[in-house]
Each structure stands twice: as C-alpha cells, then as structure tokens.
Design a protein around this motif. Structure first.
Motif, PDB file in Angstrom:
ATOM      1  N   UNK A 280       0.795  -1.235   0.000  1.00  0.00           N
ATOM      2  CA  UNK A 280       0.000   0.000   0.000  1.00  0.00           C
ATOM      3  C   UNK A 280       0.824   1.280   0.000  1.00  0.00           C
ATOM      4  N   UNK A 281       2.092   1.171  -0.334  1.00  0.00           N
ATOM      5  CA  UNK A 281       2.954   2.341  -0.452  1.00  0.00           C
ATOM      6  C   UNK A 281       3.784   2.220  -1.723  1.00  0.00           C
ATOM      7  N   UNK A 282       3.898   3.308  -2.455  1.00  0.00           N
ATOM      8  CA  UNK A 282       4.783   3.348  -3.612  1.00  0.00           C
ATOM      9  C   UNK A 282       5.481   4.710  -3.629  1.00  0.00           C
ATOM     10  N   UNK A 283       6.744   4.705  -4.069  1.00  0.00           N
ATOM     11  CA  UNK A 283       7.494   5.953  -4.198  1.00  0.00           C
ATOM     12  C   UNK A 283       8.033   6.062  -5.614  1.00  0.00           C
ATOM     13  N   UNK A 284       8.140   7.273  -6.110  1.00  0.00           N
ATOM     14  CA  UNK A 284       8.625   7.478  -7.464  1.00  0.00           C
ATOM     15  C   UNK A 284       8.838   8.947  -7.754  1.00  0.00           C
ATOM     16  N   UNK A 285       8.958   9.272  -9.048  1.00  0.00           N
ATOM     17  CA  UNK A 285       9.243  10.638  -9.498  1.00  0.00           C
ATOM     18  C   UNK A 285      10.474  11.198  -8.777  1.00  0.00           C
ATOM     19  N   UNK A 286      11.543  10.407  -8.785  1.00  0.00           N
ATOM     20  CA  UNK A 286      12.755  10.780  -8.058  1.00  0.00           C
ATOM     21  C   UNK A 286      13.525  11.878  -8.796  1.00  0.00           C
ATOM     22  N   UNK A 287      14.117  12.760  -8.028  1.00  0.00           N
ATOM     23  CA  UNK A 287      15.080  13.714  -8.582  1.00  0.00           C
ATOM     24  C   UNK A 287      15.973  14.193  -7.443  1.00  0.00           C
ATOM     25  N   UNK A 288      17.213  14.554  -7.787  1.00  0.00           N
ATOM     26  CA  UNK A 288      18.179  15.022  -6.789  1.00  0.00           C
ATOM     27  C   UNK A 288      18.249  16.541  -6.818  1.00  0.00           C
ATOM     28  N   UNK A 289      18.246  17.137  -5.630  1.00  0.00           N
ATOM     29  CA  UNK A 289      18.327  18.588  -5.499  1.00  0.00           C
ATOM     30  C   UNK A 289      19.380  18.932  -4.442  1.00  0.00           C
ATOM     31  N   UNK A 290      19.860  20.166  -4.508  1.00  0.00           N
ATOM     32  CA  UNK A 290      20.840  20.629  -3.522  1.00  0.00           C
ATOM     33  C   UNK A 290      20.193  21.239  -2.295  1.00  0.00           C
ATOM     34  N   UNK A 291      18.877  21.275  -2.276  1.00  0.00           N
ATOM     35  CA  UNK A 291      18.189  21.925  -1.165  1.00  0.00           C
ATOM     36  C   UNK A 291      17.088  21.008  -0.635  1.00  0.00           C
TER      37      UNK A 291
END
Length: 619
Positions: A280-291
């Motif tokens: 019942x949990x999913x994670x996605x749309x990943x991106x790396x940021x400096x903040x």
C-alpha cells in the motif's frame, strides 16, 4: 438541514500525496498571519483526525462497538458549525465506502497537481559501470540466504541476525555482498566480523538493538544533489504512519514531508527498492536537489471524491455542485479538528489558556464515557483511584500515547510541576489543544456573522491588505464581496470586526474565563498571536459526474498506480443498480474538504451523527 439515510461512513481515507499536512498553525509570533495550513486530506494533520489523545495502538478492545463510543462524541452543533451558504435541497449518499473514494493530490508551488507517474531511477543516480564485468548483486546470495534475510527484514526476528561466510575472501567480494544485502533488503544493516580466522558478513535489523553497531560509511558523488526528492503514493494509510514505515526501513528519521517528500543522502535506487517490499505504499518521481523542501511550497490539494448510492436527482446534484462552484462553502474547521472522544480537545486547550493545569491533567486522564481500548480504561481507572502516575503508566502497553507521555512526565517531575510534565508531550500535540480552542471560537463567531449579515460585505467587516487587517467603511463595503472577508482567530496581535460580532468575541472568551486583551501566556509556547481566515472559500477546478454502476466493490476512480500498471480505467453502465456522484475540486491550504462535501449534501459530518445514521441504514 436535510438528514439522510445514507451518509459518509467513517473509515480511513485513501490518499495520493506528495506531502503530509502536518503544518503548525499558529505558533507564537510577533505578527498575526493569514492562516496557511492544510487539512489532512484532509490534516496531516494526521489523516482526518487532529486529536492527540488516545493514540496508543495495538491493545485489547472492550466489548462495546464503535457506535457505542460515538454516543458521547461531538456533533457539528457542539463546535459552532451551523450554517450553509446555499438553499438547494440536500440529498443522501455514502462517502468513503472504499478507500479509493477519497483521493488527495498535492498541488505544488507552480500550481501543478502532483501525480505518481514514474518509478524509474534518474540517470544521475545510476552507478558508473566498472571497467571489468562484475558478478550481479543477486548472484552473490543463495536462495536460502535470501529467504533468511527476507524473514529478518520483515520483523520476524528483528533482534536476530544472519551470518554469511565469505569463502574466497577479497575486499571486492565483501563489498558485493554488503551491497547486495543493503540493496535487496533495505531494512537491514551489515558489518564484517572475523571468527576463528574466518570472515563473515553479519546482517541485522536496523530497528533492533544490534543497530547500535559501528556506523556505516556512505559514498555520495560530489556532483549529485544531497537531497532525493520523491512522491509518495499511499492507500488506506495515515500520512505519518507511512513516513514512519519509510524511516524504519531506511534507518533514517530525516524524511521531510512538506510539500513533497525528500530524504538526505538516500539514493533513489534504495528508495525504489521499497516498492518491492511494502504494501500500500509506492514511491517514485525521483530527482536530486541541492536543497531540502521548505514549508509553504504547497498551494493546496486537489480532491477526487466519490459519494455512492446517492438519492438526489440529477437536478438536485446540478444545483448543489453549481452552488459549490459559483459561491463556495463556509470555511469552517472540520470535525476532525476537535477529536472523537467525550472530552473535546478544545476543553483541554481552554484549560491551558486559563493556566489551570490541574484541570488539564484531569481532562486528559480522567475516566470518560464511551468505549475505549481496554488498557486506556484501566489506566484511567487506576489514575482516578490512586493518582499514582507510575501505577497508571503500568496499565499502558504503549507508552507513546498522550496519556502515557503525560504520566511519564508526572512520574519524572511530580504533580507539583505539571507544566514541565506536560512538556513531555510533543510540542505539536500540545499546541493542537489550544488551536482547537481557537478553532471552535472562530466557527462560532463565523456562524453568528453569517446569521447577522448573510453573504455580503458590511461596514465593520475585516479584509486583508497585505498581511494586515483593515476595517471596512460603509462605502468600502459596497466594493467588496463576501469572498474578501476574513475573521480573526483570537490572539494578542489581531483586530476584531467593529460591528457587534467583534464584541461577541469578547463576550465568548469572557464566559470561558479568558481576557481577550491579555492573550499572552506565562508559558511562551501557549501565547497566541492570532491569525486571519477567510470565511467563504470558493473551490477551483470543480467538475462532477453522476455515475451508474452495479458492483459496489468496483473502484470508480482510476488511481495513479493503476495507470502505472496499465490497468484499464473503470467503465460505467448507462443504466446501473446504483448511482454515485464523483466530484473533483481544488482547495487552498487550511481548508477542509469535508466542509465542501457538507455544503453539497447538507448533512452533519460528525462521526457521531454519521455512525448513528449508518447503523440505522446497515441494520
């Protein structure tokens, strides 16, 4: 108000979100503010319920039903929710029959609705290929080892460990085994041990006592942002529960929750592996940021709500939804703001503001009518009988509930130091009590304002100019609409309407033993600056559809995850046994979707009333 036979069923909602809504609403400040917090889909805060009491979980239940408990709960009348803005006829329906009947998407600061639509790893997160081919990670573990590690990961033996002997010992081989375990089993930590001249890699659960072993070193490329931002999809699960699960599996507590989710120096690869492990949990749309992510970057929420088995005609539905779209609804604080037990949270808040700490303890710990978990009943009975915090604390299997935190504080600091003991409760929960009191005052006074002057701006009303409130003259009132008008939450740095509703604030607080001219508290945390809140909210992006269907088990919403799995959208009959209203609308922060639904259906949204009516209907 037209009472219905079928009303919203009080079950937990299903949400799709990019952030939680746990925003502190009125922390002491030098300047009053325009309120800008979110509803949990709601209010985040804690999924449709802000009440901090009785949070202990997993214990015996007594024999009474939920309906028995709700006999002593609050109704809308008790918290000042009295008026509607439209005169259409209400109709009945069932809300939240399925978790997918109540879906929430965050709206980011660019005004875009956030969807989970990409589970891939961003290119910058991929490992640089080795010069020579290396064995695949999955090849270095046997099936038996994978089975043992899987059992360890899923808490079947979290104080145990799994030892894997490295036969042809090289640094490269050990590195591969370490990486394979941490990648495929995110809930586990590893270390290298030597026994009798033989090398072993020992895997242990991060939540167990052995997690206190030597700290792990992390490699992080210099050209990669330190924060991995991601979107969380969850079904039938509270926001903070979901965050706690992620933190536990990732061995971190620094998962930030506003306005999307992000983690400090945890790779997208590790996050993505959770999709294989968690239900019942999913994670996605990943991106790396400096903040990291900052508070205030959320514009609001977009809701998709299904009300099943509606009784209203197409014309009634059209009138109700057109009114919602054109006029809006009264921006009341919803029932989830005030708790569900026989001791409303605003009563505790009032006692705090009055500096009556004995009453605070009494309200939180005294026995109360209505069904509760059996261990809470025993705890309250022990406190009433002995006034011994240690004896009462022993009755609680879970000491993290508010009652347990307060009792622990009393046992540590004594009953003569209640303020310090009360401080053992997390700050947000403590402030929730006084915010609840502010909210019931606001609801009550807005109902009086609508009763007195209706839906037009009048002389003496307040509008915002920047962040400051301005009292309208008679001439100025002619150039403003009801959508411009704000009302204050009581505090030391707000002004009040100059008509008789402003005097009503003073009278109401005085009746509660409070001085409106002295809202500063001896304890700084409980000093209220106040805030301003619009009295009418008009949703945006309002759409609706009347659906006919035959199977009550079928989903009437095409969810993000169903789209990712390429599952077909639901198909509806032209003629079906049941009718449902599917509505969509967007709301700004600090507004409650339940209050918009209330305006459409014209029914009491309190769990007490819903439970009574649903019990009758199901019987």
């Amino acid at each position: 108000m037209a009472e219905s036979e079928l009303v919203p069923v009080p079950v937990q909602v299903g949400e799709k979100r990019g952030c939680s809504e746990d925003k502190e609403e009125d922390a002491p400040a030098k300047k009053p503010k325009v309120e800008n917090d979110c509803e949990n889909g709601g209010p985040p805060h804690q999924d449709e319920s802000e009440e901090p009491e009785g949070e202990a979980s997993d214990g015996e239940e007594d024999g009474e039903t939920f309906a028995d408990m709700m006999k002593h709960g609050l109704t809308e009348l008790d918290v000042g929710i009295l008026k509607y803005v439209s005169d259409h006829e209400g109709f009945s329906g069932i809300l939240k029959e399925r978790y997918s009947d109540f879906v929430v998407h965050e709206i980011n600061k660019q005004g875009k609705v956030v969807h989970l639509d990409d589970l891939s790893i961003p290119a910058e997160a991929e490992e640089v290929p080795e010069a020579e081919p290396q064995p695949k990670e999955c090849d270095v573990l046997t099936e038996e080892q994978k089975k043992q590690l899987g059992e360890l990961q899923f808490f079947k033996n979290k104080e145990g460990n799994v030892s894997i002997e490295i036969m042809d010992d090289t640094k490269e081989k050990r590195t591969l085994v370490h990486k394979a375990i941490k990648t495929q089993f995110p809930g586990l930590e590893t270390k290298t041990e030597e026994k009798d001249g033989r090398k072993f890699i020992v895997a242990y659960h991060a939540a167990g006592k052995k997690a206190l072993a030597a700290p792990r070193k992390h490699f992080w490329p210099k050209n990669r942002g330190s924060f991995c931002h991601f979107v969380l999809y969850k079904e039938n699960k509270d926001t903070m529960d979901a965050i706690n699960v992620l933190s536990k599996f990732l061995r971190r507590v620094n998962i930030l929750t506003q306005p999307f989710y992000c983690s400090l120096r945890i790779t997208a690869e590790r996050l993505a592996h959770l999709n294989k492990c968690l239900m019942n949990l999913k994670v996605g749309n990943f991106c790396y940021k400096n903040h990291p992510l900052k508070l205030g970057e959320l514009q609001g929420n977009h809701f998709t709500v299904v009300i099943r088995n509606i009784s209203g005609t197409d014309e009634q539905v059209h009138q109700a939804m057109t009114s919602l779209k054109q006029t809006g609804f009264i921006n009341y604080y919803g029932m989830q703001r005030f708790g569900t037990t026989a001791v409303p949270t605003q009563h505790v808040g009032r006692a705090i503001l009055k500096n009556d700490w004995n009453e605070v303890v009494d309200l939180i710990l005294k026995p109360r009518p209505g069904a509760e978990k059996e261990f809470l009943v025993r705890c309250r009975e022990e406190w009433a009988k002995t006034q011994d915090p240690e004896a009462a604390l022993k009755k609680l299997p879970n000491k993290r509930c508010v009652e347990g935190q307060l009792l622990r504080g009393l046992s540590m600091y004594g009953k003569k130091n209640i303020v310090t003991a009360f401080g053992q409760i997390p700050r947000n929960n403590r402030l929730m009590y006084i915010h609840s009191y502010q909210s019931v005052v606001w609801n009550t006074m807005v109902s009086r304002r609508i009763e007195a002057f209706g839906l037009k701006a009048v002389e003496g009303d307040l509008v915002l100019r920047g962040t400051a409130a301005h009292v309208l003259t008679a001439e100025e009132a002619e150039t403003h609409s009801i959508h411009d008008i704000v009302m204050p939450l009581p505090g030391f740095d707000v002004i009040y309407p100059s008509h008789h509703i402003g005097k009503g604030y003073r009278e109401l607080l005085s009746a509660d033993g409070l001085d409106i001219d002295n809202m500063r508290h001896k304890v700084k945390d409980y000093s209220l600056a106040g805030a301003y809140r619009r009295i009418i909210i008009r949703p945006s992006d309002v759409h609706w559809l009347v659906i006919e269907y035959d199977d009550p088990r079928v989903s009437l919403v095409h969810t993000d995850f169903e789209k990712l799995e390429n599952k077909p959208a639901p198909v509806f009959n032209k003629e079906g046994k049941y009718r449902a209203l599917r509505m969509e609308f967007s709301l700004p922060s600090s507004t409650y979707a339940t209050m918009a639904i209330r305006e459409v259906l014209k029914l009491d949204t309190s769990i007490k009333k819903q439970t009574q009516l649903n019990t009758t209907w199901f019987n």
